[in-house]
Design a protein around this motif. Sequence first.
Motif, PDB file in Angstrom:
ATOM      1  N   ASP A 113       0.794  -1.223   0.000  1.00  0.00           N
ATOM      2  CA  ASP A 113       0.000   0.000   0.000  1.00  0.00           C
ATOM      3  C   ASP A 113       0.830   1.278   0.000  1.00  0.00           C
ATOM      4  O   ASP A 113       0.326   2.356   0.288  1.00  0.00           O
ATOM      5  CB  ASP A 113      -0.989   0.004   1.169  1.00  0.00           C
ATOM      6  CG  ASP A 113      -0.323  -0.130   2.521  1.00  0.00           C
ATOM      7  OD1 ASP A 113       0.888  -0.403   2.583  1.00  0.00           O
ATOM      8  OD2 ASP A 113      -1.029   0.024   3.536  1.00  0.00           O
ATOM      9  N   VAL A 114       2.090   1.170  -0.364  1.00  0.00           N
ATOM     10  CA  VAL A 114       2.944   2.351  -0.518  1.00  0.00           C
ATOM     11  C   VAL A 114       3.190   2.558  -2.005  1.00  0.00           C
ATOM     12  O   VAL A 114       3.786   1.714  -2.671  1.00  0.00           O
ATOM     13  CB  VAL A 114       4.290   2.178   0.227  1.00  0.00           C
ATOM     14  CG1 VAL A 114       5.230   3.316  -0.104  1.00  0.00           C
ATOM     15  CG2 VAL A 114       4.055   2.094   1.732  1.00  0.00           C
ATOM     16  N   VAL A 115       2.695   3.679  -2.496  1.00  0.00           N
ATOM     17  CA  VAL A 115       2.894   4.029  -3.900  1.00  0.00           C
ATOM     18  C   VAL A 115       3.877   5.194  -3.921  1.00  0.00           C
ATOM     19  O   VAL A 115       3.635   6.226  -3.303  1.00  0.00           O
ATOM     20  CB  VAL A 115       1.560   4.434  -4.576  1.00  0.00           C
ATOM     21  CG1 VAL A 115       1.784   4.824  -6.023  1.00  0.00           C
ATOM     22  CG2 VAL A 115       0.550   3.303  -4.465  1.00  0.00           C
ATOM     23  N   SER A 116       5.000   5.008  -4.604  1.00  0.00           N
ATOM     24  CA  SER A 116       6.017   6.056  -4.633  1.00  0.00           C
ATOM     25  C   SER A 116       6.753   6.039  -5.965  1.00  0.00           C
ATOM     26  O   SER A 116       6.588   5.129  -6.768  1.00  0.00           O
ATOM     27  CB  SER A 116       7.016   5.859  -3.492  1.00  0.00           C
ATOM     28  OG  SER A 116       7.934   4.829  -3.817  1.00  0.00           O
ATOM     29  N   ALA A 117       7.572   7.048  -6.132  1.00  0.00           N
ATOM     30  CA  ALA A 117       8.437   7.133  -7.304  1.00  0.00           C
ATOM     31  C   ALA A 117       9.898   7.062  -6.863  1.00  0.00           C
ATOM     32  O   ALA A 117      10.778   7.588  -7.534  1.00  0.00           O
ATOM     33  CB  ALA A 117       8.163   8.429  -8.063  1.00  0.00           C
ATOM     34  N   ILE A 118      10.150   6.397  -5.741  1.00  0.00           N
ATOM     35  CA  ILE A 118      11.517   6.313  -5.218  1.00  0.00           C
ATOM     36  C   ILE A 118      12.436   5.684  -6.252  1.00  0.00           C
ATOM     37  O   ILE A 118      12.051   4.774  -6.985  1.00  0.00           O
ATOM     38  CB  ILE A 118      11.545   5.527  -3.889  1.00  0.00           C
ATOM     39  CG1 ILE A 118      12.902   5.692  -3.222  1.00  0.00           C
ATOM     40  CG2 ILE A 118      11.214   4.065  -4.093  1.00  0.00           C
ATOM     41  CD1 ILE A 118      12.920   5.260  -1.774  1.00  0.00           C
ATOM     42  N   ASP A 119      13.636   6.172  -6.302  1.00  0.00           N
ATOM     43  CA  ASP A 119      14.643   5.666  -7.224  1.00  0.00           C
ATOM     44  C   ASP A 119      15.337   4.467  -6.560  1.00  0.00           C
ATOM     45  O   ASP A 119      16.235   4.639  -5.738  1.00  0.00           O
ATOM     46  CB  ASP A 119      15.645   6.773  -7.546  1.00  0.00           C
ATOM     47  CG  ASP A 119      16.683   6.372  -8.563  1.00  0.00           C
ATOM     48  OD1 ASP A 119      16.901   5.157  -8.786  1.00  0.00           O
ATOM     49  OD2 ASP A 119      17.300   7.283  -9.147  1.00  0.00           O
ATOM     50  N   PHE A 120      14.890   3.268  -6.911  1.00  0.00           N
ATOM     51  CA  PHE A 120      15.465   2.059  -6.308  1.00  0.00           C
ATOM     52  C   PHE A 120      16.953   1.923  -6.606  1.00  0.00           C
ATOM     53  O   PHE A 120      17.713   1.435  -5.775  1.00  0.00           O
ATOM     54  CB  PHE A 120      14.735   0.801  -6.787  1.00  0.00           C
ATOM     55  CG  PHE A 120      13.367   0.600  -6.197  1.00  0.00           C
ATOM     56  CD1 PHE A 120      13.148   0.707  -4.835  1.00  0.00           C
ATOM     57  CD2 PHE A 120      12.300   0.274  -7.009  1.00  0.00           C
ATOM     58  CE1 PHE A 120      11.884   0.512  -4.290  1.00  0.00           C
ATOM     59  CE2 PHE A 120      11.037   0.074  -6.478  1.00  0.00           C
ATOM     60  CZ  PHE A 120      10.828   0.191  -5.123  1.00  0.00           C
ATOM     61  N   HIS A 121      17.392   2.346  -7.784  1.00  0.00           N
ATOM     62  CA  HIS A 121      18.821   2.267  -8.132  1.00  0.00           C
ATOM     63  C   HIS A 121      19.643   3.136  -7.183  1.00  0.00           C
ATOM     64  O   HIS A 121      20.682   2.696  -6.676  1.00  0.00           O
ATOM     65  CB  HIS A 121      19.058   2.686  -9.583  1.00  0.00           C
ATOM     66  CG  HIS A 121      18.470   1.739 -10.582  1.00  0.00           C
ATOM     67  ND1 HIS A 121      19.014   0.503 -10.846  1.00  0.00           N
ATOM     68  CD2 HIS A 121      17.374   1.844 -11.363  1.00  0.00           C
ATOM     69  CE1 HIS A 121      18.271  -0.115 -11.747  1.00  0.00           C
ATOM     70  NE2 HIS A 121      17.274   0.677 -12.082  1.00  0.00           N
ATOM     71  N   ARG A 122      19.172   4.341  -6.932  1.00  0.00           N
ATOM     72  CA  ARG A 122      19.879   5.248  -6.020  1.00  0.00           C
ATOM     73  C   ARG A 122      19.891   4.684  -4.600  1.00  0.00           C
ATOM     74  O   ARG A 122      20.901   4.736  -3.902  1.00  0.00           O
ATOM     75  CB  ARG A 122      19.205   6.612  -6.060  1.00  0.00           C
ATOM     76  CG  ARG A 122      19.927   7.669  -5.300  1.00  0.00           C
ATOM     77  CD  ARG A 122      19.315   9.028  -5.582  1.00  0.00           C
ATOM     78  NE  ARG A 122      19.796   9.983  -4.624  1.00  0.00           N
ATOM     79  CZ  ARG A 122      19.174  11.093  -4.303  1.00  0.00           C
ATOM     80  NH1 ARG A 122      18.043  11.404  -4.897  1.00  0.00           N
ATOM     81  NH2 ARG A 122      19.666  11.903  -3.412  1.00  0.00           N
ATOM     82  N   LEU A 123      18.761   4.117  -4.188  1.00  0.00           N
ATOM     83  CA  LEU A 123      18.667   3.515  -2.864  1.00  0.00           C
ATOM     84  C   LEU A 123      19.641   2.346  -2.725  1.00  0.00           C
ATOM     85  O   LEU A 123      20.372   2.233  -1.733  1.00  0.00           O
ATOM     86  CB  LEU A 123      17.235   3.041  -2.610  1.00  0.00           C
ATOM     87  CG  LEU A 123      16.915   2.512  -1.228  1.00  0.00           C
ATOM     88  CD1 LEU A 123      16.961   3.627  -0.190  1.00  0.00           C
ATOM     89  CD2 LEU A 123      15.544   1.863  -1.232  1.00  0.00           C
ATOM     90  N   LEU A 124      19.695   1.480  -3.728  1.00  0.00           N
ATOM     91  CA  LEU A 124      20.602   0.334  -3.697  1.00  0.00           C
ATOM     92  C   LEU A 124      22.060   0.789  -3.726  1.00  0.00           C
ATOM     93  O   LEU A 124      22.903   0.244  -3.002  1.00  0.00           O
ATOM     94  CB  LEU A 124      20.319  -0.610  -4.863  1.00  0.00           C
ATOM     95  CG  LEU A 124      21.183  -1.870  -4.922  1.00  0.00           C
ATOM     96  CD1 LEU A 124      20.998  -2.724  -3.672  1.00  0.00           C
ATOM     97  CD2 LEU A 124      20.856  -2.672  -6.175  1.00  0.00           C
ATOM     98  N   ASN A 125      22.369   1.795  -4.544  1.00  0.00           N
ATOM     99  CA  ASN A 125      23.743   2.317  -4.583  1.00  0.00           C
ATOM    100  C   ASN A 125      24.169   2.853  -3.222  1.00  0.00           C
ATOM    101  O   ASN A 125      25.278   2.590  -2.761  1.00  0.00           O
ATOM    102  CB  ASN A 125      23.884   3.400  -5.646  1.00  0.00           C
ATOM    103  CG  ASN A 125      23.878   2.844  -7.055  1.00  0.00           C
ATOM    104  OD1 ASN A 125      24.109   1.655  -7.265  1.00  0.00           O
ATOM    105  ND2 ASN A 125      23.576   3.686  -8.015  1.00  0.00           N
TER     106      ASN A 125
END
Length: 145
Positions: A113-125
């Motif tokens: 139930d969390v809708v976002s546009a988070i940058d998963f690549h940036r988070l993983l880096n």
Amino acid sequence: MRAMVLAAGLGTRLRPLTNDRPKAMVEIGGRTLLELTLTRLATFGVREVIINVHHFADLVIQYLKANNNFGLQVEISREELLLDTGGCLKKAIWFFLQDPNRLDEPFILHNVDVVSAIDFHRLLNSHNENRALATLAVQKRESSR
């Protein structure tokens, strides 16, 4: 990459939408929260997902089957009693330990139930650069909780 999608909750804050369906099946713009989550994770490179289910669990399972798991390898972790975040991860540990060659591989834990546009690549880096044990993405927002 692997992920776990938390979809077992009762969806009490989404009532009356969840009176006859799980929160994972609530729609936004004609797409379910589960579809939005799984397709977003797949775009990032996730190929294997475990989803915990409880409230209207069979509806989630039927929906996944009808949509060919959105092209992902999906496992289901059915909770007869709600286990909350720590308990559901403990129950699903087999999913993350089944390949001894991948024990150090990061995984994503995502609420359905969390809708976002988070940058998963940036988070993983950031996670990798900091050699973090865990990385938590949060957002500052007004809330009554």
